[in-house]
Motif scaffolding. Sequence first.
Motif, PDB file in Angstrom:
ATOM      1  N   ARG A 129       0.822  -1.210   0.000  1.00 14.25           N
ATOM      2  CA  ARG A 129       0.000   0.000   0.000  1.00 14.25           C
ATOM      3  C   ARG A 129       0.854   1.257   0.000  1.00 14.25           C
ATOM      4  O   ARG A 129       0.508   2.259  -0.625  1.00 14.25           O
ATOM      5  N   ILE A 174      -3.852   7.861  12.179  1.00 17.88           N
ATOM      6  CA  ILE A 174      -4.839   6.788  12.069  1.00 17.88           C
ATOM      7  C   ILE A 174      -6.125   7.144  12.780  1.00 17.88           C
ATOM      8  O   ILE A 174      -7.189   6.659  12.446  1.00 17.88           O
ATOM      9  N   MET A 179       3.530   4.132   8.801  1.00 18.90           N
ATOM     10  CA  MET A 179       3.706   2.867   9.524  1.00 18.90           C
ATOM     11  C   MET A 179       5.001   2.179   9.129  1.00 18.90           C
ATOM     12  O   MET A 179       5.766   1.738   9.984  1.00 18.90           O
ATOM     13  N   VAL A 191       0.552   1.388  18.418  1.00 22.13           N
ATOM     14  CA  VAL A 191      -0.019   2.275  17.403  1.00 22.13           C
ATOM     15  C   VAL A 191       0.044   1.621  16.027  1.00 22.13           C
ATOM     16  O   VAL A 191      -0.902   1.696  15.236  1.00 22.13           O
ATOM     17  N   VAL A 192       1.157   0.971  15.759  1.00 22.15           N
ATOM     18  CA  VAL A 192       1.293   0.304  14.469  1.00 22.15           C
ATOM     19  C   VAL A 192       0.315  -0.860  14.373  1.00 22.15           C
ATOM     20  O   VAL A 192      -0.336  -1.056  13.342  1.00 22.15           O
ATOM     21  N   ALA A 244      -2.551  -1.152  15.886  1.00 21.90           N
ATOM     22  CA  ALA A 244      -3.879  -0.585  15.662  1.00 21.90           C
ATOM     23  C   ALA A 244      -4.009  -0.120  14.215  1.00 21.90           C
ATOM     24  O   ALA A 244      -5.041  -0.343  13.573  1.00 21.90           O
ATOM     25  N   GLY A 245      -2.951   0.508  13.701  1.00 18.29           N
ATOM     26  CA  GLY A 245      -2.980   0.959  12.314  1.00 18.29           C
ATOM     27  C   GLY A 245      -3.162  -0.202  11.353  1.00 18.29           C
ATOM     28  O   GLY A 245      -3.962  -0.126  10.412  1.00 18.29           O
ATOM     29  N   LEU A 246      -2.424  -1.291  11.612  1.00 16.09           N
ATOM     30  CA  LEU A 246      -2.548  -2.464  10.746  1.00 16.09           C
ATOM     31  C   LEU A 246      -3.961  -3.024  10.810  1.00 16.09           C
ATOM     32  O   LEU A 246      -4.554  -3.344   9.771  1.00 16.09           O
ATOM     33  N   MET A 297      -6.678  -1.467  11.493  1.00 15.93           N
ATOM     34  CA  MET A 297      -7.594  -0.584  10.779  1.00 15.93           C
ATOM     35  C   MET A 297      -7.454  -0.713   9.268  1.00 15.93           C
ATOM     36  O   MET A 297      -8.447  -0.714   8.540  1.00 15.93           O
ATOM     37  N   GLU A 298      -6.210  -0.839   8.805  1.00 18.93           N
ATOM     38  CA  GLU A 298      -6.016  -0.962   7.359  1.00 18.93           C
ATOM     39  C   GLU A 298      -6.542  -2.300   6.842  1.00 18.93           C
ATOM     40  O   GLU A 298      -7.143  -2.357   5.782  1.00 18.93           O
ATOM     41  N   MET A 299      -6.299  -3.359   7.614  1.00 18.04           N
ATOM     42  CA  MET A 299      -6.766  -4.673   7.172  1.00 18.04           C
ATOM     43  C   MET A 299      -8.288  -4.711   7.085  1.00 18.04           C
ATOM     44  O   MET A 299      -8.861  -5.377   6.237  1.00 18.04           O
ATOM     45  N   SER A 338     -10.314  -2.036   6.813  1.00 16.09           N
ATOM     46  CA  SER A 338     -10.951  -0.888   6.176  1.00 16.09           C
ATOM     47  C   SER A 338     -11.798  -1.347   5.000  1.00 16.09           C
ATOM     48  O   SER A 338     -11.691  -2.486   4.544  1.00 16.09           O
ATOM     49  N   ASP A 362     -11.658  -0.723   1.980  1.00 13.24           N
ATOM     50  CA  ASP A 362     -10.902  -1.177   0.811  1.00 13.24           C
ATOM     51  C   ASP A 362      -9.818  -2.195   1.182  1.00 13.24           C
ATOM     52  O   ASP A 362      -8.952  -2.520   0.387  1.00 13.24           O
ATOM     53  N   GLY A 363      -9.850  -2.667   2.427  1.00 14.03           N
ATOM     54  CA  GLY A 363      -8.805  -3.565   2.902  1.00 14.03           C
ATOM     55  C   GLY A 363      -8.994  -5.002   2.459  1.00 14.03           C
ATOM     56  O   GLY A 363     -10.017  -5.354   1.883  1.00 14.03           O
ATOM     57  N   PRO A 364      -8.001  -5.828   2.738  1.00 13.66           N
ATOM     58  CA  PRO A 364      -7.996  -7.223   2.286  1.00 13.66           C
ATOM     59  C   PRO A 364      -9.203  -8.026   2.752  1.00 13.66           C
ATOM     60  O   PRO A 364      -9.726  -8.835   1.983  1.00 13.66           O
ATOM     61  N   GLN A 406     -11.999  -7.096   0.671  1.00 12.30           N
ATOM     62  CA  GLN A 406     -11.764  -7.592  -0.686  1.00 12.30           C
ATOM     63  C   GLN A 406     -12.216  -9.038  -0.803  1.00 12.30           C
ATOM     64  O   GLN A 406     -12.867  -9.438  -1.768  1.00 12.30           O
ATOM     65  N   TRP A 450      -2.929 -12.493  17.300  1.00  7.79           N
ATOM     66  CA  TRP A 450      -1.941 -12.278  16.243  1.00  7.79           C
ATOM     67  C   TRP A 450      -0.656 -11.704  16.842  1.00  7.79           C
ATOM     68  O   TRP A 450       0.450 -12.098  16.501  1.00  7.79           O
TER      69      TRP A 450
END
Lengths: 290, 330
Positions: free
Chosen positions: A37, A234, A261, B153-154, B156-158, B160-162, B164, B166-168, B171, B200
């Motif tokens: 990404r 975020i 990140m 923080v990372v 949590a970011g991951l 959220m991205e996973m 989201s 448009d996330g995997p 998908q 995880w």
Amino acid sequence: MTVDRTRGYRVFRAVNAVILTGVVIVTLYPFVNIVARSLSDEFAIRAGKVNLVPVGFTFRTYEFVAADPTFWTNYRNTVVYTVVATAIAMFMTTCYAYVLSKKHLKGRTFLIGIAVFTMFFSGGLIPNYILISSLGFKDSIWAIVLPNAISVFNLLVMKAFFEGLPAELEEAAAIDGMSTYGVLLRIVLPLSKAVLATMVLFYAVSFWNSWFAAFLYMSQSDLFPVTVYLRNLIAGATTGTSVGADATDMTVATNIKAVTMVLTVIPILVVYPFVQRYFVKGVMLGAVKG
Amino acid sequence: MSTTRTIDVSPGAGDPGRARPGPARAPRPPKRTWRQALRRDWQLYSLAILPLLFFLVFRYLPMIGNVIAFRKFQPGGSVLGEEWVGLRYVKMFLNDPSFWQVFTNTVVIGVLTLLFCFPTPIVLALLINELRGRRIKRFVQSVSYLPHFLSMVVVAGLVMEMLSVDGPVNQLLRAMGNDPVAFLQEASWFRTIYVSSEMWQTVGWGTIIYLAALTTIDEQLYEAARIDGASRWRQVWHVTLPGIRPTAVTLLILNIGTFMAVGFEKILLLYNPLTYPTADVISTYLYRMGIVSNSFSYAAAIGLFEAVIGLTLVLSANQISRRTVGTSLW
């Protein structure tokens, strides 16, 4: 172990391989995805096209983030906080661990008890907050560096290590008239490089990763560590960027988050292969000593 | 963890920290007075001063600071509050419906975490242990504990991205012909998300201790079991599992102790008003009450309550385990 050639065992081995492969994939997937990404075109991400490989490969987002002065200030802050905090923590932990490792010391049980009790009972968020505020540590590095100067877990690992050192060496040095400080500095520490390295890494990683103290006690964005910068991204609290046309956008582009990140994690990923066996040794040291 | 063997203050044979050469080998009297100890070991004690100051200021003062839970605190006023109000704040939260909601959430998330995150490292360690070939073993291990080194923080970011739109994960849902789900906006999803991300993040790291414990099991026990005709499963059941039991019990007690303090940082990063009904726990609630709304005394009362429950849980878990399994932290 002798090899069992029963059919059941072969089936088990196959299933086991499948499960563990699954574990590896599940663990690594988010990393790979986030890197993809970070290197992708924003529109491709929105369309849900990015998986393991970047789509519309571009370094533009990296350039964009790198052009943000706040990002660099915060990144530098993280480095400074980590270095200072680790140095202080190492000094404090080593001193105390060495004292605790001396079995003959009167009051030793008490000194250990003082530390261990804090593992099970703590003052809590509010009294800590009031304390740090009234010490005048708000908006200063001390709020991050001092309150976490000793991790009791690390302390116990180090104590266990010191206890395992051959007593005769120290004894000989003492008989030769070396002071306790001398023994610690010139005999014990050089013998303890492995555990010292482990502890430095433990502390450095935890300070590098920490965000809550800064989030709580820092009010100016130029004092934030990069973790708080990322948190604000975020959380969508700020755009995180003071330059560029998107700065007014309330939602941060997902590729910007991804880049931040990646940049936050990179130092850890770089040292990880070299240091992880120390980590393991350190944990086992703490565990096996029980 | 290493508190089990702390009671021996017996005079050790070697005692190297001493500046003054003395009758090192002579049998020492079992007890020394403080005066003698101080004169002999003052240099050692001096090394303890700063760390003790640290514990006093940053660990024990806040404990004392909890008196504001029983005193009325006013911003700008005395740090310890203005006047005694007794159990007023305790009564207040006991009558606060939001408190009972967050209490329930804490217990539910705590139980789920314990249920899923405590046994999985044991299983994973057993599986990794069955791998042959050091290389592959190392590789699986290294990969599995990588997430442990990430900032919350990372993580949590991951997450959220996973998750989201448009996330995997979405998908995948779309590929299967489903509508995308806004996972983080839905209260019904929060616990699943929390527990699975926790797994995880922690499962690999948790295996380290078990793998270490596995290596300490005597190989002869396996041999004996095999001679007795035990299958692989029976070997695991009768040799491996009992072998790691002390470790497991110790970790279980520790886990129970932190049961109430469920992932404060992670929840704070992941939740939002839409997910409060399932996500808001005691610690996040007291954060909002105390830091955000400045009700210090009220929040401190809640915090103290939480800490006391935590301590009670450790003590009782420890007691129970000492009685039943014979393993305890102290």
